[in-house]
Design a protein around this motif. Structure first.
Motif, PDB file in Angstrom:
ATOM      1  N   GLU A   1     -42.867  -2.571  10.902  1.00 43.42           N
ATOM      2  CA  GLU A   1     -43.564  -2.458  11.956  1.00 43.42           C
ATOM      3  C   GLU A   1     -43.085  -3.340  13.273  1.00 43.42           C
TER       4      GLU A   1
ATOM      5  N   TYR B   1     -47.057  -2.220  15.562  1.00 45.91           N
ATOM      6  CA  TYR B   1     -47.020  -0.875  15.730  1.00 45.91           C
ATOM      7  C   TYR B   1     -46.074  -0.281  14.618  1.00 45.91           C
ATOM      8  N   PRO B   2     -46.765   0.713  14.100  1.00 45.31           N
ATOM      9  CA  PRO B   2     -45.639   1.349  12.982  1.00 45.31           C
ATOM     10  C   PRO B   2     -44.629   2.087  13.547  1.00 45.31           C
TER      11      PRO B   2
END
Length: 82
Positions: free
Chosen positions: A38, A48-49
């Protein structure tokens, strides 16, 4: 938990790309968390992936993180001759 791509290889983020990316909410820097795969915004407390090597920079896709989950700050950069 290591971040793996579809082929089972560990995903990594290009440091140059990391310098260009910013949190879409705060416009601040992001830190790479290789264990979870991430991109972490310490200010927004969001992760955030990265899927198949592509950062998903949508706040609706981000995971809220607790203070314990936030990565330690990066080491200070040494300045050049002044």
């Amino acid at each position: 938990m290591a971040a793996d791509g579809r082929d089972g290889k560990k995903i990594d983020v290009d440091p140059k790309l990391l310098e260009l990316l910013a949190c879409p909410l705060t416009k601040g820097p992001l830190a790479w968390d290789p264990e979870r795969g991430e991109l972490v915004s310490r200010v927004a407390k969001l992760a955030y992936p990265v899927r198949d090597g592509i950062p998903i920079m949508l706040p609706s896709e981000a995971r809220a993180i607790s203070p314990e989950d936030v990565l330690p700050p990066p080491p200070p950069r040494l300045g050049g001759p002044g």
